[in-house]
Scaffold this active site. Structure first.
Site, short mmCIF file in Angstrom:
data_model
loop_
_atom_site.label_atom_id
_atom_site.label_comp_id
_atom_site.label_asym_id
_atom_site.label_seq_id
_atom_site.Cartn_x
_atom_site.Cartn_y
_atom_site.Cartn_z
N GLU A 48 -16.00 -5.33 -0.89
CA GLU A 48 -15.62 -4.69 0.24
C GLU A 48 -16.84 -3.68 0.35
O GLU A 48 -17.59 -3.49 1.52
CB GLU A 48 -14.46 -3.89 0.19
CG GLU A 48 -14.22 -2.92 -0.75
CD GLU A 48 -12.93 -2.46 -1.17
OE1 GLU A 48 -12.22 -1.79 0.00
OE2 GLU A 48 -12.48 -2.75 -2.12
N GLU A 95 -8.16 -3.59 -9.72
CA GLU A 95 -9.50 -3.37 -8.88
C GLU A 95 -10.05 -2.51 -9.77
O GLU A 95 -10.58 -2.80 -10.98
CB GLU A 95 -9.22 -2.99 -7.55
CG GLU A 95 -10.50 -2.56 -6.64
CD GLU A 95 -10.11 -2.12 -5.43
OE1 GLU A 95 -10.80 -2.33 -4.53
OE2 GLU A 95 -9.48 -1.24 -5.58
N HIS A 152 -4.59 -2.11 -7.13
CA HIS A 152 -5.69 -1.52 -6.44
C HIS A 152 -5.43 0.27 -6.47
O HIS A 152 -4.57 0.55 -6.65
CB HIS A 152 -5.94 -2.10 -5.28
CG HIS A 152 -6.50 -3.24 -5.14
ND1 HIS A 152 -7.90 -3.38 -4.35
CD2 HIS A 152 -6.27 -4.36 -5.47
CE1 HIS A 152 -8.18 -5.01 -4.49
NE2 HIS A 152 -7.21 -5.31 -5.04
N GLU A 158 0.97 -1.21 0.09
CA GLU A 158 -0.11 0.10 -0.03
C GLU A 158 0.89 1.17 -0.11
O GLU A 158 1.92 1.12 0.80
CB GLU A 158 -0.98 -0.23 1.09
CG GLU A 158 -1.87 1.37 1.42
CD GLU A 158 -2.47 1.44 -0.12
OE1 GLU A 158 -2.48 2.79 -0.38
OE2 GLU A 158 -3.39 0.64 -0.33
#
Length: 959
Positions: free
Chosen positions: A512, A506, A487, A416
């Protein structure tokens, strides 16, 4: 750029109007420069679908090109033509070979006066659509540093009808919205006031005519060193869309050195929605991969499934950050800070997930939150270190543990960035080299940052700089044998042909959001015809715990299975917690057995899975707030003789945070009689487990054993497991990791379904309503059918199967008791023999689905399994003439004399208008059973006619 592309065309036909047709003649594209401005029109099957549409560019510090009053007129300097019909083999994809068949026209253009710039318009027309791009000659380089700057691209798409359109607002920082369906002319009105709207819509944007025999989708291909495309409605003509590009921080769109080229502007054209998904047009407008980029070859690229330490955090049960108390966290200290929060990425939890993955042949285990730096998330991401783990995560131990299993599994790395792409890019080469050395082959990247101020420099997610960043990361990954799942990405444009390590992205309103309660069932059957047309989409399917999250999951379990064949993704997540796939076990055991606490019959206490290091992931929470008398009940079987034994309890307790003023405690009962008070010691923290042992008296034979919170006991602890041993025994170790226990039957489909395919067929579909897709892997086929909030029936032809070969159809469908919002877990499983002449009757509950594995049948299969027979049921419908608001008023009564679940698709009408679609489904052998429609009237209204009738579905062209 190849010289053959960059060189201006100055020979061949130079007439101002030229045409190029698709190989089958169905599409005709006309280029017209007779006005001095290049325009194009497109005909499909003899009718114009895109009318006269302009092309051109506004430029910084030089005259605009082909647009505006000041731009010089253009002349055609020449043209060239080519026809290509070849088949190429991708490293992986939804086909094992792909036909690339097009006719090409390249038109040379040059200004007839100063500044005299030139370029080429390159057009390729396929049977399923077309693409065009513009190549800038080097005379565009007029700036002091030898480049040129685009302020605006002015490509137009002048649609000839006010089609229905499926779209999401153009937010340069997110694709994560649910798709809208409106008329083209209504897009602008709907955009006003939408969150994240920049006045346009993201591509792909998909359209259909009223007759539903024409489908169009606008997108782009081969996005490289350029800004991402969106389209905006022309304020004076609601059926004309105009290009808009993601801006750089200074507001300009592209800065480049010519020769340079735009991405391909693409339009897919089809007569049925499924043909859009089957198309390889966007992929074919990309280049083959370059071996000099893939220096270690490509045989390490293997589409696959993975599980992950992720759903825990999404559903609020664990944290990405090691220690949310950032004031006390000091990475170099021991301990590094006050223990607070619940860190998800712990060594023991990751190894437990690997045990489960290996048991079920799942190659990867994603671990999110393993590395330091999460104190800058959400935020600027500047503290992320992509090589340094948190103190409770041993990177080398986890990766070596996965490699030691049989079969082995590997860690899927998580990177991330919180949008600090510069920090990430500066570390990528060293970090990816480390991952390669550790045997890691897959990375999930993330760029969560909604501010539009990435790296603190005003960058959005989709501008030219970020496009180039993603290319850099992809090439660095290729050099270090890393497959990518991206993502918060730029949108996919078929680049997986050039970079086959780009396995999925994504960029979709994913599952989610389902856990947050913000996805409608229509979305599940819409985005494959929009977002997925650009490339593989990671939706994260496979949720079995339908109560997950704050909103619950809006599908049946069978629909979760059906997502795997319908959603194309080279990396497919098995998204739920491993324990959610485990079958219920009896609350019984013998001396020396470890009995998981969650197997108990529970009364007033519940199970949890938040805290790490429980042996079976789940445990039982003896909360201090539980009602007195609450407890867990087991049976200890085959005790050899009367006497004293030892009961062992594996517990966790944080005395400072257990809600108990005195001691955490409980009472042991045997055969209903209280025997022993148990005090639970402080184990240090909720993810640290210890054993408490107490003597109990048991009788020969079977004994009912329970642990309860009584008036004098307080709870305040978690219980992982129990065991009973001889009096001198200690807590046994489970003979096998409890996480590797028996799974529910429906999980078998997830074990079997692959992630890459040899062939793909969309058998039936209506955008936003339902879809059925079959995909081939080897000699097997996998079929998935899904529906929106209306129950559906489909007759699915299996004519795609090899003729003359019998197949076993392993069918996983909504059970007879499956109902939207009340019983989402019921799955009926059946094996029958079918062949290519079979029409499979698919019956789905609301927001339901059916998944089928089709494997070649052996002689014993044919002799032992029943041949498929279509279910048959009779249904009558009654409509109440008087009823209260918010009460149901339609009921079906039915009989099913067949051996399979039946179905009758029915429409509820009010004043002749269809209000809802329901599928009256009755179990095999049902007689006089009832099915209540969910339709209600929510507000008082004048008397209106109400009725129900069998549903009608438009006839589609055959596949």
């Amino acid at each position: 750029m190849p010289d053959s592309v960059a060189a201006q065309v100055t020979s061949g036909q130079n007439t101002p109007t030229q045409t190029v047709a698709s190989p089958d003649g169905s599409i005709l594209l006309t280029v017209d420069v007779s006005s001095g401005r290049p325009t194009y029109t497109v005909d499909y099957e003899g009718a114009t679908v895109i009318d006269t549409s302009g092309l051109g560019f506004e430029l910084q510090n030089q005259t605009d090109f082909a647009v505006g009053n000041s731009a010089p007129d253009l002349n055609v300097t020449g043209s060239s033509r080519d026809s290509v019909d070849q088949t190429w083999q991708p490293v992986w994809d939804q086909y094992d070979s792909i036909r690339e068949n097009y006719n090409e026209l390249v038109v040379g253009l040059e200004e007839d006066s100063g500044p005299g710039r030139s370029g080429n318009l390159q057009i390729r027309v396929f049977d399923d659509g077309f693409g065009f791009r513009f190549v800038f000659d080097d005379d565009f380089n007029t700036s002091a540093n030898g480049n040129f700057v685009i302020s605006s691209e002015r490509t137009e798409y002048n649609l000839t009808a006010d089609h229905d359109a499926w779209w999401i607002q153009n937010d340069w920082n997110s694709f994560e919205y649910e798709y809208n369906q409106t008329a083209l002319s209504e897009i602008q009105t709907e955009l006003d006031g939408l969150t994240g709207s920049n006045g346009g819509v993201h591509t792909p944007v998909t359209m259909a005519n009223d007759d539903r025999d024409l489908y169009l989708s606008i997108h782009e291909a081969n996005l490289d060193d350029y800004a991402s495309l969106s389209v905006s409605p022309n304020p004076n003509d609601g059926t004309t869309l105009e290009s808009d590009l993601a801006p750089l921080p200074d507001g300009t769109k592209v800065s480049a050195t010519a020769p340079h080229m735009t991405p391909w502007r693409t339009v897919q054209i089809a007569d049925r929605p499924g043909a859009l998904i089957e198309s390889s047009l966007v992929l074919n407008l990309n280049e083959d991969y370059d071996p000099s980029v893939f220096t270690q070859g490509t045989n390490w690229i293997e589409p696959q499934k993975f599980i992950g330490v992720w759903w825990l955090m999404i559903t609020g049960r664990a944290d990405w950050e090691y220690n949310p108390d950032t004031n006390s966290f000091q990475p170099g200290a021991n301990p590094p800070g006050v223990r607070v929060g619940n860190h998800g990425a712990q060594t023991g939890r990751a190894q437990m997930y690997m045990d489960f993955a290996s048991e079920h042949g799942i190659p990867g285990v994603l671990v999110e939150g393993w590395n330091v730096g999460w104190s800058s998330y959400p935020g600027d991401g500047s503290e992320f270190d992509f090589s340094q783990p948190y103190p409770d995560f041993d990177l080398e131990a986890v990766t070596s543990y996965g490699a030691s299993l049989n079969p082995p599994t590997q860690m899927t790395m998580h990177n991330e960035t919180a949008g600090d792409f510069q920090n990430y890019q500066s570390q990528a080469s060293n970090a990816f080299g480390l991952y390669d050395d550790l045997g890691i082959r897959t990375i999930k990247t993330g760029y969560v940052n909604d501010s539009g101020n990435l790296a603190g420099e005003g960058h959005n997610h989709h501008n030219q700089v970020l496009v180039n960043h993603h290319t850099n990361i992809t090439e660095t990954a290729a050099a270090n044998r890393q497959m990518l799942e991206v993502h918060e990405p730029i949108h996919p444009t078929g680049r997986r042909r050039q970079y086959p390590n780009l396995l999925t992205r994504e960029g979709v309103f994913g599952q989610e959001y389902d856990s947050f309660g913000t996805i409608t069932p229509e979305h599940h059957v819409t985005f494959p015809f929009t977002r997925m047309l650009g490339g593989p989409a990671e939706f994260t399917p496979g949720i079995f715990d339908m109560d997950s999250g704050s909103g619950g999951i809006e599908t049946t379990r069978a629909k979760q299975l059906a997502m795997y064949p319908n959603y194309f993704s080279g990396l497919q997540m098995v998204a739920d917690l491993p324990s959610s796939y485990l079958a219920d076990q009896p609350p019984t055991g013998e001396l020396g057995d470890v009995i998981q606490a969650e197997w108990a019959d529970l009364d007033g206490v519940g199970s949890g899975a938040s805290w790490a290091n429980a042996q079976g992931e789940k445990y039982v929470e003896f909360a201090a707030s539980a009602d007195r008398g609450s407890g867990a009940y087991w049976t200890v079987e085959n005790v050899p003789s009367d006497g004293e034994y030892y009961l062992h309890l594996r517990v966790a307790n944080d005395n400072d945070n257990n809600g108990v003023d005195a001691y955490a405690s409980a009472q042991v009962h045997v055969d209903g009689e209280s025997q022993k008070w148990v005090g639970i010691p402080d184990t240090g923290y909720w993810d640290e487990w210890d054993t408490v042992s107490v003597p109990v008296r048991l009788s020969a034979g079977d004994n009912d054993l329970s642990l309860r919170i009584t008036e004098d006991e307080y709870g305040g602890f978690n219980l992982d497991s129990i065991a009973v041993t001889e009096a001198d025994g200690s807590m046994p170790t489970p003979s096998e990791p409890p996480i590797t226990g028996e799974t529910v039957d429906a999980f078998q489909f997830i074990e079997d379904v692959p992630a890459a395919w040899d062939d793909t067929r969309v058998l039936d579909a209506e955008i936003g309503e339902y879809m059925a897709t079959a995909r081939q892997s080897g000699d097997e086929w996998y079929l998935g059918a899904m529906t929106d909030e209306g129950g559906r029936t489909l007759d699915v032809s299996l004519s795609f199967l090899e003729s003359g070969q019998d197949y076993v159809a392993e069918i996983y469908e909504d059970g007879a008791d499956a109902k939207f919002d009340s019983n989402l877990t019921d799955v009926a499983i059946d094996d029958v023999v079918v062949d290519s002449s079979t029409d499979l009757f698919v019956t789905m509950a609301a927001s339901g689905g059916t998944a089928v594995r089709l494997r070649p049948a052996s002689a014993s299969d044919v002799s032992q399994l029943p041949a498929y027979s279509r279910p048959s049921q009779s249904v009558s419908v009654s409509v109440e003439s008087q009823f209260f608001i918010r009460e149901t008023f339609v009921e079906a009564t039915g009989t099913n004399n067949s051996s399979r679940i039946g179905g009758q698709e029915l429409e509820v009408l009010v004043d002749g208008e269809v209000q809802s679609v329901e599928n009256a489904r009755f179990a095999p052998g049902a007689s006089g059973a009832t099915f209540t429609f969910r339709q209600t009237i929510d507000e008082p209204e004048p008397t209106r006619s109400r009725s129900a009738r069998p549903a009608a579905r438009p006839t589609r062209p055959s596949r």
